[in-house]
Each structure stands twice: as structure tokens, then as C-alpha cells.
Design a protein around this motif. Structure first.
Motif, PDB file in Angstrom:
ATOM      1  N   HIS A  60       0.794  -1.223   0.000  1.00  0.00           N
ATOM      2  CA  HIS A  60       0.000   0.000   0.000  1.00  0.00           C
ATOM      3  C   HIS A  60       0.831   1.282   0.000  1.00  0.00           C
ATOM      4  N   THR A  61       2.139   1.172   0.134  1.00  0.00           N
ATOM      5  CA  THR A  61       2.967   2.375   0.122  1.00  0.00           C
ATOM      6  C   THR A  61       3.752   2.548  -1.174  1.00  0.00           C
ATOM      7  N   ILE A  62       3.681   1.598  -2.083  1.00  0.00           N
ATOM      8  CA  ILE A  62       4.429   1.673  -3.342  1.00  0.00           C
ATOM      9  C   ILE A  62       3.786   2.711  -4.259  1.00  0.00           C
ATOM     10  N   THR A  63       4.612   3.626  -4.741  1.00  0.00           N
ATOM     11  CA  THR A  63       4.135   4.622  -5.701  1.00  0.00           C
ATOM     12  C   THR A  63       4.332   4.090  -7.117  1.00  0.00           C
ATOM     13  N   ASP A  64       3.696   4.729  -8.079  1.00  0.00           N
ATOM     14  CA  ASP A  64       3.888   4.342  -9.479  1.00  0.00           C
ATOM     15  C   ASP A  64       5.357   4.485  -9.880  1.00  0.00           C
ATOM     16  N   GLN A  65       5.994   5.556  -9.427  1.00  0.00           N
ATOM     17  CA  GLN A  65       7.412   5.768  -9.730  1.00  0.00           C
ATOM     18  C   GLN A  65       8.257   4.625  -9.160  1.00  0.00           C
ATOM     19  N   GLN A  66       7.981   4.231  -7.927  1.00  0.00           N
ATOM     20  CA  GLN A  66       8.742   3.138  -7.320  1.00  0.00           C
ATOM     21  C   GLN A  66       8.494   1.824  -8.048  1.00  0.00           C
ATOM     22  N   ALA A  67       7.265   1.578  -8.464  1.00  0.00           N
ATOM     23  CA  ALA A  67       6.967   0.362  -9.219  1.00  0.00           C
ATOM     24  C   ALA A  67       7.776   0.319 -10.509  1.00  0.00           C
ATOM     25  N   ASP A  68       7.861   1.452 -11.190  1.00  0.00           N
ATOM     26  CA  ASP A  68       8.661   1.527 -12.416  1.00  0.00           C
ATOM     27  C   ASP A  68      10.137   1.283 -12.124  1.00  0.00           C
ATOM     28  N   LEU A  69      10.648   1.864 -11.044  1.00  0.00           N
ATOM     29  CA  LEU A  69      12.052   1.672 -10.679  1.00  0.00           C
ATOM     30  C   LEU A  69      12.334   0.229 -10.275  1.00  0.00           C
ATOM     31  N   LEU A  70      11.406  -0.405  -9.601  1.00  0.00           N
ATOM     32  CA  LEU A  70      11.571  -1.816  -9.248  1.00  0.00           C
ATOM     33  C   LEU A  70      11.720  -2.660 -10.504  1.00  0.00           C
ATOM     34  N   ARG A  71      10.902  -2.372 -11.512  1.00  0.00           N
ATOM     35  CA  ARG A  71      10.985  -3.100 -12.776  1.00  0.00           C
ATOM     36  C   ARG A  71      12.328  -2.810 -13.456  1.00  0.00           C
ATOM     37  N   GLU A  72      12.719  -1.534 -13.496  1.00  0.00           N
ATOM     38  CA  GLU A  72      13.979  -1.149 -14.126  1.00  0.00           C
ATOM     39  C   GLU A  72      15.184  -1.792 -13.449  1.00  0.00           C
ATOM     40  N   ALA A  73      15.119  -1.942 -12.135  1.00  0.00           N
ATOM     41  CA  ALA A  73      16.229  -2.536 -11.389  1.00  0.00           C
ATOM     42  C   ALA A  73      16.279  -4.050 -11.545  1.00  0.00           C
ATOM     43  N   ASN A  74      15.200  -4.644 -12.004  1.00  0.00           N
ATOM     44  CA  ASN A  74      15.041  -6.083 -12.224  1.00  0.00           C
ATOM     45  C   ASN A  74      14.648  -6.844 -10.959  1.00  0.00           C
ATOM     46  N   PHE A  75      13.702  -6.270 -10.217  1.00  0.00           N
ATOM     47  CA  PHE A  75      13.073  -7.018  -9.133  1.00  0.00           C
ATOM     48  C   PHE A  75      12.089  -7.968  -9.805  1.00  0.00           C
ATOM     49  N   THR A  76      12.427  -9.239  -9.815  1.00  0.00           N
ATOM     50  CA  THR A  76      11.600 -10.223 -10.508  1.00  0.00           C
ATOM     51  C   THR A  76      10.649 -10.959  -9.576  1.00  0.00           C
ATOM     52  N   GLU A  77      10.869 -10.790  -8.291  1.00  0.00           N
ATOM     53  CA  GLU A  77      10.005 -11.452  -7.314  1.00  0.00           C
ATOM     54  C   GLU A  77       9.794 -10.512  -6.138  1.00  0.00           C
ATOM     55  N   ILE A  78       8.534 -10.216  -5.873  1.00  0.00           N
ATOM     56  CA  ILE A  78       8.158  -9.347  -4.762  1.00  0.00           C
ATOM     57  C   ILE A  78       7.127 -10.093  -3.937  1.00  0.00           C
ATOM     58  N   GLU A  79       7.363 -10.130  -2.649  1.00  0.00           N
ATOM     59  CA  GLU A  79       6.399 -10.753  -1.749  1.00  0.00           C
ATOM     60  C   GLU A  79       5.723  -9.644  -0.964  1.00  0.00           C
ATOM     61  N   ILE A  80       4.409  -9.710  -0.936  1.00  0.00           N
ATOM     62  CA  ILE A  80       3.663  -8.738  -0.144  1.00  0.00           C
ATOM     63  C   ILE A  80       2.773  -9.493   0.824  1.00  0.00           C
ATOM     64  N   GLY A  81       2.648  -8.930   1.975  1.00  0.00           N
ATOM     65  CA  GLY A  81       1.767  -9.528   2.970  1.00  0.00           C
ATOM     66  C   GLY A  81       0.445  -8.802   2.984  1.00  0.00           C
ATOM     67  N   ILE A  82      -0.473  -9.356   3.689  1.00  0.00           N
ATOM     68  CA  ILE A  82      -1.776  -8.705   3.840  1.00  0.00           C
ATOM     69  C   ILE A  82      -1.745  -7.983   5.183  1.00  0.00           C
ATOM     70  N   GLN A  83      -1.155  -6.789   5.151  1.00  0.00           N
ATOM     71  CA  GLN A  83      -1.023  -6.005   6.375  1.00  0.00           C
ATOM     72  C   GLN A  83      -2.115  -4.954   6.490  1.00  0.00           C
ATOM     73  N   SER A  84      -3.163  -5.105   5.722  1.00  0.00           N
ATOM     74  CA  SER A  84      -4.197  -4.086   5.733  1.00  0.00           C
ATOM     75  C   SER A  84      -5.577  -4.745   5.647  1.00  0.00           C
ATOM     76  N   ILE A  85      -6.554  -4.016   6.164  1.00  0.00           N
ATOM     77  CA  ILE A  85      -7.948  -4.465   5.965  1.00  0.00           C
ATOM     78  C   ILE A  85      -8.682  -3.508   5.044  1.00  0.00           C
ATOM     79  N   ASP A  86      -7.945  -2.528   4.499  1.00  0.00           N
ATOM     80  CA  ASP A  86      -8.521  -1.570   3.561  1.00  0.00           C
ATOM     81  C   ASP A  86      -8.813  -2.284   2.234  1.00  0.00           C
TER      82      ASP A  86
END
Length: 90
Positions: A60-86
């Protein structure tokens, strides 16, 4: 937390040594106060995508810019937890 330049220096040494994967073992890597700078630097040192990255992030804190940078850096695997009820976050 390591400064962004230090993280990039470590990864650059891994790239030079032929590493193929780096796993960031931190349950909330993007809670680093300079997270955007960290992934920007990783994108620069891994421009050839020789290394693939794994990280655990707070979705829930990832911005569009950060998502693009993650792809550019070659993050091929991201694990996210369910830390929200929103419902929007889920």
C-alpha cells in the motif's frame, strides 16, 4: 539501515562477481526512508539485468514511480503480505 550508496556498492560488487540473484531479507524493505533512492541506484548498477532481485514490500505504500524503478532494477520477485484491511489495498 544502510545508506543507498552502500547498498548499491554491495550490489555492484555482486554484479562484478557474477551473482545472478540477490534477496533482500527485510520484511518491509520499502520502509527504508530513502527507498526510492535505493532502487534508483540499484537500477543503475544492474542496468544489464544480470542480477534479479527479491524483496518483501508493503504494497500500500508503493508509488507508481517506485513500481517503475523496481521493474527497471530487475526485481523479478516481490512478496507482499496482507497487512491491511482496507479493501482498496487488498
Amino acid at each position: 539501515m544502510l545508506p543507498p550508496a552502500t547498498v548499491a556498492d554491495y550490489v555492484e560488487s555482486f554484479v562484478k562477481r557474477g551473482f545472478q540473484e540477490v534477496r533482500f531479507i527485510d520484511p518491509t524493505l520499502n520502509s527504508h526512508p530513502r527507498f526510492t533512492e535505493v532502487i534508483r541506484r540499484l537500477s543503475r548498477v544492474n542496468h544489464s539485468h544480470q542480477v534479479s532481485f527479491f524483496a518483501e514490500l508493503l504494497a500500500h505504500t508503493i508509488t507508481d514511480q517506485q513500481a517503475d524503478l523496481l521493474r527497471e532494477a530487475n526485481f523479478t520477485e516481490i512478496e507482499i503480505g496482507i497487512q491491511s484491511i482496507d479493501p482498496h489495498v487488498l
